[in-house]
Design a protein around this motif. Sequence first.
Motif, PDB file in Angstrom:
ATOM      1  N   TYR A 190      -0.718  16.917  40.501  1.00 12.52           N
ATOM      2  CA  TYR A 190      -1.553  15.730  40.341  1.00 12.52           C
ATOM      3  C   TYR A 190      -0.926  14.843  39.272  1.00 12.52           C
ATOM      4  O   TYR A 190      -0.628  15.301  38.161  1.00 12.52           O
ATOM      5  CB  TYR A 190      -2.971  16.140  39.924  1.00 12.52           C
ATOM      6  N   ARG A 191      -0.676  13.606  39.642  1.00 11.69           N
ATOM      7  CA  ARG A 191      -0.051  12.654  38.719  1.00 11.69           C
ATOM      8  C   ARG A 191       1.271  13.209  38.167  1.00 11.69           C
ATOM      9  O   ARG A 191       1.480  13.312  36.957  1.00 11.69           O
ATOM     10  CB  ARG A 191      -0.998  12.300  37.570  1.00 11.69           C
ATOM     11  N   THR A 192       2.158  13.564  39.072  1.00 14.02           N
ATOM     12  CA  THR A 192       3.521  13.918  38.674  1.00 14.02           C
ATOM     13  C   THR A 192       4.456  12.829  39.177  1.00 14.02           C
ATOM     14  O   THR A 192       4.286  12.315  40.283  1.00 14.02           O
ATOM     15  CB  THR A 192       3.951  15.281  39.237  1.00 14.02           C
ATOM     16  N   PHE A 193       5.461  12.508  38.374  1.00 11.50           N
ATOM     17  CA  PHE A 193       6.329  11.381  38.678  1.00 11.50           C
ATOM     18  C   PHE A 193       7.790  11.752  38.420  1.00 11.50           C
ATOM     19  O   PHE A 193       8.112  12.376  37.405  1.00 11.50           O
ATOM     20  CB  PHE A 193       5.951  10.171  37.820  1.00 11.50           C
ATOM     21  N   CYS A 201       1.083  21.251  38.507  1.00 11.62           N
ATOM     22  CA  CYS A 201       1.310  20.474  37.285  1.00 11.62           C
ATOM     23  C   CYS A 201       0.492  19.185  37.312  1.00 11.62           C
ATOM     24  O   CYS A 201       0.284  18.594  38.376  1.00 11.62           O
ATOM     25  CB  CYS A 201       2.790  20.138  37.130  1.00 11.62           C
ATOM     26  N   ASN A 202       0.053  18.751  36.130  1.00 14.00           N
ATOM     27  CA  ASN A 202      -0.680  17.501  35.980  1.00 14.00           C
ATOM     28  C   ASN A 202      -0.005  16.637  34.917  1.00 14.00           C
ATOM     29  O   ASN A 202       0.416  17.145  33.866  1.00 14.00           O
ATOM     30  CB  ASN A 202      -2.133  17.754  35.543  1.00 14.00           C
ATOM     31  N   ASP A 203       0.075  15.347  35.187  1.00 14.01           N
ATOM     32  CA  ASP A 203       0.613  14.397  34.213  1.00 14.01           C
ATOM     33  C   ASP A 203       1.978  14.844  33.685  1.00 14.01           C
ATOM     34  O   ASP A 203       2.197  14.978  32.474  1.00 14.01           O
ATOM     35  CB  ASP A 203      -0.372  14.203  33.060  1.00 14.01           C
ATOM     36  N   VAL A 204       2.870  15.070  34.621  1.00 13.69           N
ATOM     37  CA  VAL A 204       4.228  15.520  34.290  1.00 13.69           C
ATOM     38  C   VAL A 204       5.216  14.457  34.762  1.00 13.69           C
ATOM     39  O   VAL A 204       5.112  13.938  35.873  1.00 13.69           O
ATOM     40  CB  VAL A 204       4.524  16.882  34.947  1.00 13.69           C
ATOM     41  N   TRP A 205       6.195  14.156  33.903  1.00 15.85           N
ATOM     42  CA  TRP A 205       7.179  13.112  34.188  1.00 15.85           C
ATOM     43  C   TRP A 205       8.596  13.673  34.056  1.00 15.85           C
ATOM     44  O   TRP A 205       8.887  14.445  33.145  1.00 15.85           O
ATOM     45  CB  TRP A 205       7.037  11.949  33.204  1.00 15.85           C
ATOM     46  N   PHE A 206       9.467  13.263  34.965  1.00  7.89           N
ATOM     47  CA  PHE A 206      10.906  13.548  34.858  1.00  7.89           C
ATOM     48  C   PHE A 206      11.180  15.021  34.541  1.00  7.89           C
ATOM     49  O   PHE A 206      11.957  15.348  33.638  1.00  7.89           O
ATOM     50  CB  PHE A 206      11.548  12.660  33.786  1.00  7.89           C
ATOM     51  N   SER A 207      10.553  15.911  35.279  1.00  9.30           N
ATOM     52  CA  SER A 207      10.682  17.340  34.989  1.00  9.30           C
ATOM     53  C   SER A 207      11.110  18.103  36.240  1.00  9.30           C
ATOM     54  O   SER A 207      11.015  17.597  37.362  1.00  9.30           O
ATOM     55  CB  SER A 207       9.361  17.900  34.451  1.00  9.30           C
ATOM     56  N   ARG A 208      11.559  19.337  36.010  1.00 12.48           N
ATOM     57  CA  ARG A 208      12.035  20.161  37.120  1.00 12.48           C
ATOM     58  C   ARG A 208      11.669  21.627  36.892  1.00 12.48           C
ATOM     59  O   ARG A 208      11.756  22.137  35.774  1.00 12.48           O
ATOM     60  CB  ARG A 208      13.553  20.028  37.270  1.00 12.48           C
ATOM     61  N   THR A 214       0.955  20.724  31.874  1.00 12.30           N
ATOM     62  CA  THR A 214       0.198  19.485  31.743  1.00 12.30           C
ATOM     63  C   THR A 214       0.783  18.659  30.605  1.00 12.30           C
ATOM     64  O   THR A 214       1.115  19.205  29.545  1.00 12.30           O
ATOM     65  CB  THR A 214      -1.290  19.778  31.455  1.00 12.30           C
ATOM     66  N   ASN A 215       0.896  17.357  30.849  1.00  8.47           N
ATOM     67  CA  ASN A 215       1.408  16.446  29.827  1.00  8.47           C
ATOM     68  C   ASN A 215       2.774  16.904  29.308  1.00  8.47           C
ATOM     69  O   ASN A 215       2.945  17.266  28.143  1.00  8.47           O
ATOM     70  CB  ASN A 215       0.413  16.316  28.667  1.00  8.47           C
ATOM     71  N   CYS A 216       3.738  16.872  30.208  1.00  6.17           N
ATOM     72  CA  CYS A 216       5.116  17.210  29.852  1.00  6.17           C
ATOM     73  C   CYS A 216       6.033  16.083  30.304  1.00  6.17           C
ATOM     74  O   CYS A 216       5.799  15.450  31.337  1.00  6.17           O
ATOM     75  CB  CYS A 216       5.546  18.524  30.497  1.00  6.17           C
ATOM     76  N   PHE A 217       7.094  15.867  29.543  1.00  9.39           N
ATOM     77  CA  PHE A 217       8.022  14.776  29.828  1.00  9.39           C
ATOM     78  C   PHE A 217       9.453  15.278  29.665  1.00  9.39           C
ATOM     79  O   PHE A 217       9.823  15.812  28.614  1.00  9.39           O
ATOM     80  CB  PHE A 217       7.773  13.607  28.864  1.00  9.39           C
ATOM     81  N   GLY A 218      10.233  15.152  30.728  1.00  4.61           N
ATOM     82  CA  GLY A 218      11.637  15.524  30.654  1.00  4.61           C
ATOM     83  C   GLY A 218      11.867  16.998  30.396  1.00  4.61           C
ATOM     84  O   GLY A 218      12.772  17.364  29.645  1.00  4.61           O
ATOM     85  N   CYS A 219      11.092  17.858  31.054  1.00  9.01           N
ATOM     86  CA  CYS A 219      11.173  19.295  30.785  1.00  9.01           C
ATOM     87  C   CYS A 219      11.707  20.058  31.998  1.00  9.01           C
ATOM     88  O   CYS A 219      11.604  19.606  33.134  1.00  9.01           O
ATOM     89  CB  CYS A 219       9.797  19.841  30.405  1.00  9.01           C
ATOM     90  N   VAL A 220      12.258  21.245  31.730  1.00 11.84           N
ATOM     91  CA  VAL A 220      12.752  22.109  32.804  1.00 11.84           C
ATOM     92  C   VAL A 220      12.322  23.547  32.538  1.00 11.84           C
ATOM     93  O   VAL A 220      12.241  23.993  31.384  1.00 11.84           O
ATOM     94  CB  VAL A 220      14.293  22.042  32.934  1.00 11.84           C
ATOM     95  N   ASN A 221      12.004  24.258  33.613  1.00 14.38           N
ATOM     96  CA  ASN A 221      11.776  25.711  33.582  1.00 14.38           C
ATOM     97  C   ASN A 221      10.645  26.136  32.642  1.00 14.38           C
ATOM     98  O   ASN A 221      10.702  27.215  32.044  1.00 14.38           O
ATOM     99  CB  ASN A 221      13.062  26.446  33.191  1.00 14.38           C
ATOM    100  N   LEU A 222       9.612  25.323  32.522  1.00 12.12           N
ATOM    101  CA  LEU A 222       8.481  25.696  31.670  1.00 12.12           C
ATOM    102  C   LEU A 222       7.374  26.334  32.506  1.00 12.12           C
ATOM    103  O   LEU A 222       7.213  26.034  33.685  1.00 12.12           O
ATOM    104  CB  LEU A 222       7.926  24.473  30.945  1.00 12.12           C
ATOM    105  N   ARG A 223       6.590  27.212  31.854  1.00 11.78           N
ATOM    106  CA  ARG A 223       5.468  27.867  32.506  1.00 11.78           C
ATOM    107  C   ARG A 223       4.221  27.739  31.628  1.00 11.78           C
ATOM    108  O   ARG A 223       4.211  28.182  30.470  1.00 11.78           O
ATOM    109  CB  ARG A 223       5.772  29.357  32.754  1.00 11.78           C
ATOM    110  N   ASN A 224       3.183  27.109  32.184  1.00 14.90           N
ATOM    111  CA  ASN A 224       1.879  27.020  31.519  1.00 14.90           C
ATOM    112  C   ASN A 224       1.977  26.423  30.111  1.00 14.90           C
ATOM    113  O   ASN A 224       1.451  26.972  29.139  1.00 14.90           O
ATOM    114  CB  ASN A 224       1.221  28.406  31.463  1.00 14.90           C
ATOM    115  N   LYS A 225       2.665  25.293  30.016  1.00 20.19           N
ATOM    116  CA  LYS A 225       2.839  24.629  28.727  1.00 20.19           C
ATOM    117  C   LYS A 225       2.143  23.271  28.737  1.00 20.19           C
ATOM    118  O   LYS A 225       2.003  22.633  29.777  1.00 20.19           O
ATOM    119  CB  LYS A 225       4.320  24.440  28.409  1.00 20.19           C
TER     120      LYS A 225
END
Length: 246
Positions: A190-193, A201-208, A214-225
């Motif tokens: 929801y609201r991933t870009f 994921c919610n409110d996540v940008w430029f991530s993989r 939730t609320n992550c920007f430019g992140c990779v390989n994260l779990r429940n952060k």
Amino acid sequence: MDGNGAGLRSCQNCKQEFRIEPEDFDFYEKIKVPPPTWCPQCRMIRRFAFTNIWNLYKRSCDKCGKNIISIYSPDKPVIVYCQPCWWADDWDGTEYGLDYDPSRPFFEQVQELSAKAPRSALESAYLTLKNTEYANALGHSKNCYLIFWADYCENAFYSSFLNGLKDSLDCYRMKDSELCYEDVGCNKCYRTFFSEECDACNDVWFSRNCTGCTNCFGCVNLRNKNYYIWNEQYTKGEYFKKLFRS
């Protein structure tokens, strides 16, 4: 290679080895065609070259005469019916059938049958669609435009390989997601870009490859952060201050 030609062969296209089993060779003999010189993978790619899903054209239905959207361009010498006509009960598809003549080349007869039999303008479950004329290979969708290979979508645009996508555009391989843009391979987001391969994921940008974030920007390989920028933890206040600073 054994006496009847079965065994390992080298693909003339990619040069990789592939196997022809004896029963395959018997089938080729039965239908009077030579054994393949390309491997199965290359043959599949070549067949896909004759498959059109994404290109749409305007033409007339060859049965009712209405202007329609079709995967066949008007210059193609094929018979095309709009979907209501193609699925109607007032014509019999068997009347276009041809008896197989074993004395003639098989694919020559296939070509004759292909030119004679009507084709459906689109490959969609049109009775399950609403306000979704410019799309193909989909069903159970509403208010969509230029989406392909999709089901159960609503307000989705310019996207492909979808299931349950809503209020999103420019996405690929998405499932059960909403309010997404420029995402690939995301599920229950929801609201991933501008993100790829993210789940829940919610409110996540430029991530993989993030899951449950939730609320992550430019992140990779994260779990429940929550509240991460470039894989670095921030407080809620710090996150929004850093993200939206002038």
